[in-house]
Design an enzyme around this catalytic site. Structure first.
Site, PDB file in Angstrom:
ATOM      1  N   GLU A 104       0.804  -1.215  -0.099  1.00 33.11           N
ATOM      2  CA  GLU A 104       0.015   0.237   0.273  1.00 33.11           C
ATOM      3  C   GLU A 104       0.698   1.123   0.214  1.00 33.11           C
ATOM      4  OE1 GLU A 104      -2.548  -1.082  -1.250  1.00 33.11           O
ATOM      5  OE2 GLU A 104      -3.714  -0.352   0.061  1.00 33.11           O
ATOM      6  N   THR A 113      -4.885   7.392  -5.814  1.00 31.22           N
ATOM      7  CA  THR A 113      -5.409   7.541  -3.645  1.00 31.22           C
ATOM      8  C   THR A 113      -4.616   8.583  -3.800  1.00 31.22           C
ATOM      9  OG1 THR A 113      -5.737   5.223  -3.535  1.00 31.22           O
ATOM     10  CG2 THR A 113      -4.645   6.205  -1.312  1.00 31.22           C
TER      11      THR A 113
HETATM   12  N1  HSE Z   1      -7.993   4.875   3.473  1.00 26.87           N
HETATM   13  C1  HSE Z   1      -7.920   5.219   2.218  1.00 26.87           C
HETATM   14  C2  HSE Z   1      -8.180   6.179   1.677  1.00 26.87           C
HETATM   15  C3  HSE Z   1      -7.993   4.162   1.659  1.00 26.87           C
HETATM   16  O1  HSE Z   1      -9.701   6.945   1.714  1.00 26.87           O
HETATM   17  O2  HSE Z   1      -6.986   7.278   1.190  1.00 26.87           O
HETATM   18  C4  HSE Z   1      -7.939   4.241  -0.304  1.00 26.87           C
HETATM   19  O3  HSE Z   1      -8.373   2.967   0.028  1.00 26.87           O
END
Ligand code: HSE
Length: 310
Positions: free
Chosen positions: A128, A181
């Protein structure tokens, strides 16, 4: 055990009021991966089918997660992987998480389970970090534990699994646009007004209680996001219309799936989830944007083994 074929599930992170904390595991959407032991040390990505993602292990989220695992184990072993990607990167349903969680799950099994599920979450988070610049766990945790998960602490890492209510279904609209993201994190504000924090904490507590007690009314009242959605929703065409339609069709609530652009809705029962998915599609047909719609029960176990070669 020489080789494993697995299903690596898609996930919905945040679940409205649980930014970087809550996640749900999906059952019918996900990638497939084949992972086999190899005589050559390290990680070789032998094949990627379906999406354009790097073949080089150091640049691939699955490769990075396995390398992190092997480094911790100090093991003199190697693996070859094939990735059949059905989840598009940048879709908001945990594409990178499926690959990194699937990879560490399978390698751990092939090595005789040296790591706990929590430790695998920590290793998959390396993938990630590569994908988005932030090592968040709210996609990899539900992918590895199944059900609904809550990351109660990042340092030290701690995850609580909450069994999802039997009749809880997700409908997901995936507009075919990419929202990275990292980009959708960059629009967020660093500080939160106290009033919004109080509302969000009430909703978060309500959602967790509702999930534990299978109180669909409480789940519905709590599926709101005061803090993140107002900033991110402007990146998603027709977001308000889709959300409004989901609620009209009887959804318990609707919001941005992870960092978007996918939009999710939760419903009590499959019939309502079907109506909601149909409503989502009808709204999006009016835009010029291609889309997919998915419907899924909550997957209670996470990554699944599809085949074992001894
Ligand atoms: N919690 C993360 C965000 C998840 O919202 O940036 C990304 O899939």
């Amino acid at each position: 055990m020489k080789e494993l074929k697995i299903f690596a599930p898609a996930t919905i992170a945040n679940v409205s009021c649980g930014f970087d904390i809550l996640g749900l595991c999906l059952d019918t959407i996900g990638d497939e991966m084949v992972i086999r032991k190899s005589n050559n040390k390290g990680v070789k990505i032998a094949k990627i089918d379906g999406q354009d993602v790097p073949l080089e292990a150091e640049k691939n989220v699955a490769g990075v997660a396995i390398l992190a695992l092997l480094q911790q184990l100090n093991a003199d072993v190697g693996f070859e992987i094939e990735i059949y990607k059905k989840i598009k990167p940048g879709s908001g349903i945990g594409s990178s998480a499926a690959s990194s969680a699937g990879a560490v799950f399978a390698v751990n099994k092939l090595l005789g389970d040296p790591f706990s599920t929590l430790e695998l979450v920590g290793l998959a988070m390396q993938g990630e970090a590569l994908a988005s610049g932030t090592a968040h766990a709210d996609n990899v945790a539900p992918a590895l534990y199944g059900g609904c998960t809550m990351v109660t602490s990042y340092d030290p890492l701690h995850v609580v699994k909450i069994p999802a209510p039997e009749a809880l279904y997700a409908s997901v609209l995936h507009p075919q646009i990419e929202v990275k993201t990292a980009d959708s994190r960059s629009v967020l504000k660093e500080y939160v007004p106290l009033k919004s924090l109080v509302t969000q904490m009430g909703n978060f507590g309500g959602l967790i209680s509702g999930l534990y007690t299978q109180d669909y009314n409480l789940i519905s009242r709590s599926l709101h996001d005061e803090i993140i959605e107002p900033y991110r929703s402007i990146l998603i065409p027709a977001f308000d219309k889709v959300k409004e339609r989901c609620l009209q069709e009887g959804a318990l609530g609707s919001g941005i799936s992870g960092s978007g652009p996918s939009i999710f809705a939760l419903s009590e029962g499959e019939e309502t989830a079907k109506k909601v998915a149909k409503g989502m599609a009808e709204v999006y047909k009016e835009t010029q944007i291609d889309f997919d719609v998915h419907r899924s029960k909550i997957n209670p176990i996470g990554v699944k083994i599809l085949d074992i070669i001894e």
